[in-house]
Enzyme design. Structure first.
Site, short mmCIF file in Angstrom:
data_model
loop_
_atom_site.label_atom_id
_atom_site.label_comp_id
_atom_site.label_asym_id
_atom_site.label_seq_id
_atom_site.Cartn_x
_atom_site.Cartn_y
_atom_site.Cartn_z
N ASP A 157 -7.52 41.24 22.17
CA ASP A 157 -8.28 42.35 22.76
C ASP A 157 -7.69 42.79 24.10
O ASP A 157 -6.62 42.31 24.50
CB ASP A 157 -9.77 41.98 22.87
CG ASP A 157 -10.05 40.86 23.88
OD1 ASP A 157 -9.12 40.44 24.59
OD2 ASP A 157 -11.21 40.42 23.96
N GLU A 160 -6.76 40.19 26.32
CA GLU A 160 -5.70 39.33 25.77
C GLU A 160 -6.28 38.04 25.20
O GLU A 160 -5.70 36.97 25.33
CB GLU A 160 -4.64 39.06 26.85
CG GLU A 160 -4.40 40.31 27.69
CD GLU A 160 -3.06 40.36 28.38
OE1 GLU A 160 -2.93 39.69 29.40
OE2 GLU A 160 -2.16 41.08 27.90
N GLU A 309 -8.08 42.67 41.47
CA GLU A 309 -8.50 42.71 40.07
C GLU A 309 -9.98 42.35 39.99
O GLU A 309 -10.78 43.05 39.39
CB GLU A 309 -7.69 41.71 39.26
CG GLU A 309 -8.13 41.55 37.83
CD GLU A 309 -7.45 40.38 37.14
OE1 GLU A 309 -7.83 39.22 37.42
OE2 GLU A 309 -6.55 40.62 36.32
C1 BGC Z 1 -6.10 41.56 31.72
C2 BGC Z 1 -5.45 42.71 31.00
C3 BGC Z 1 -4.47 43.43 31.90
C4 BGC Z 1 -3.53 42.45 32.58
C5 BGC Z 1 -2.68 43.13 33.65
C6 BGC Z 1 -5.02 40.68 32.29
O1 BGC Z 1 -5.64 39.61 32.93
O2 BGC Z 1 -6.92 40.82 30.85
O3 BGC Z 1 -6.42 43.62 30.59
O4 BGC Z 1 -3.75 44.35 31.14
O5 BGC Z 1 -4.24 41.43 33.19
O6 BGC Z 1 -3.45 43.80 34.58
#
Ligand code: BGC
Length: 349
Positions: A157, A160, A309
């Site tokens: 998903d 990931e 994030e």
């Molecule tokens: C997230 C992804 C994202 C990636 C890079 C991962 O931890 O689950 O959705 O694309 O980080 O930002």
């Protein structure tokens, strides 16, 4: 500090000379480019009028996809003949700054980023008043064939995870991509309707959408079904119920968590998801609720105007914060996708 200006700078500073966007400059695991992050980042650049930046990203994607034509063809052939595919046979999710697919163990089979790319590319063409280049047209065609072959099979998903499931968010992203391609080429794909039937028939539980069939729980990414993928009407009762559930289950102290059982860095509150919810609220005219989300996001910016994030002040599972810091270092900050979502939601105010 003007967070809008700073966000544009963060995005532009993290675009490589070949057009790719780096997910996060100082978090080693994210010093790569993802189609998922990149598509939203490119859209944010179109929203603020930086069409050259988004155009360079889309050209990079097109070049990459065309270079992987033989992979696309062998996957389609395998699906056609029923040959089982190994995990290394799919298109990659992470790309090194050089532009090459990253060469390591990673949950690479993720379809949503390709659908989101097609969606963002159509937006780019409309907003920049450009026509696709031959390589961009070829890349779209290849990705559409790839998605049509694989859409109903399990893949990882957007977080990931759960590579053995078919995810509601992923289906919606794929559908949005196929619809965008259909509009650009005056064509139709039977998969668009098949996805709609699947979502409405199997992915609603207790009157709201769920993460995957039988999951019994929402995931904040389900906002995407309404905005921007428009798989469902944003003000429909099922969407409203889903948003209520996201508010009740995943938003206690201002920011939005990904899903109830998240343990990644303890399962903090994600800036990009809080912006995404604001994007939804602004789209349906619930301005005050959107503003509340944005106020929380703005309060998370560092003194230099960086957006992480996730914020782990109120994690879902505190025991998992330190183990992740030991493994991969402090939380990613800045995360370029967070800045992109801020710009997108900000443009809706
Ligand atoms: C997230 C992804 C994202 C990636 C890079 C991962 O931890 O689950 O959705 O694309 O980080 O930002």
């Amino acid at each position: 500090m003007n967070l809008r200006e700073r966000s544009i700078d963060v995005v532009l500073d993290n675009q490589t000379s070949n057009g790719a966007f780096i997910a996060s400059p100082n978090f080693p695991t994210y010093r790569y480019s993802w189609f998922r992050d990149g598509a939203f980042i490119a859209y944010s650049m179109d929203v603020v009028g930086e069409h050259d930046s988004s155009g360079r990203f889309h050209e990079w994607v097109a070049t990459r996809i065309c270079a992987m034509e033989s992979t696309v063809e062998s996957v389609i052939e395998a699906v056609r003949t029923g040959r089982p595919l190994g995990p290394d046979e799919f298109l990659h999710t992470r790309y090194a700054p050089s532009g090459e697919p990253a060469d390591e163990d990673w949950p690479n089979h993720q379809l949503d980023g390709f659908g989101t790319w097609l969606w963002a590319f159509e937006q780019h063409l409309a907003m920049s008043e450009r026509a696709p280049t031959p390589s961009q047209s070829q890349a779209m065609k290849l990705i559409v064939e790839y998605l049509e072959a694989l859409w109903d099979q399990p893949c990882y998903d957007c977080w990931e995870e759960h590579g053995d499931k078919v995810h509601t968010y992923t289906l919606s992203a794929v559908q949005a991509g196929l619809r965008a391609f259909g509009r650009l080429t005056n064509s139709t794909s039977s998969v668009v309707d098949a996805i709609a039937e699947h979502i409405e028939g199997s992915l609603i539980e207790d009157g709201r959408y769920v993460k995957f069939a039988g999951a019994g729980m929402v995931d904040a990414s389900l906002v995407g079904l309404a905005v921007p993928y428009a798989s469902v009407e944003p003000s429909s009762p099922v969407v409203r119920r889903t948003i209520e559930e996201i508010e009740a289950e995943l938003r206690a102290t201002g920011g939005v968590h990904r899903f109830r059982t998240d343990t990644y860095y303890g399962g903090g509150e994600w800036v990009l998801l809080t912006c995404w919810l604001a994007w939804y609220y602004y789209s349906v005219g619930q301005t005050k609720l959107g503003d509340e989300c944005m106020a929380w996001v703005e309060a998370q910016a560092t003194d230099t105007g960086d957006l992480p994030e996730q914020v782990v002040a109120n994690p879902l599972d505190p025991e998992f914060v330190q183990p992740w810091r030991d493994r991969w270092g402090p939380e990613a900050n800045p995360l370029v996708w967070s800045h992109a979502m801020y710009l997108i939601a900000d443009s809706m105010r």
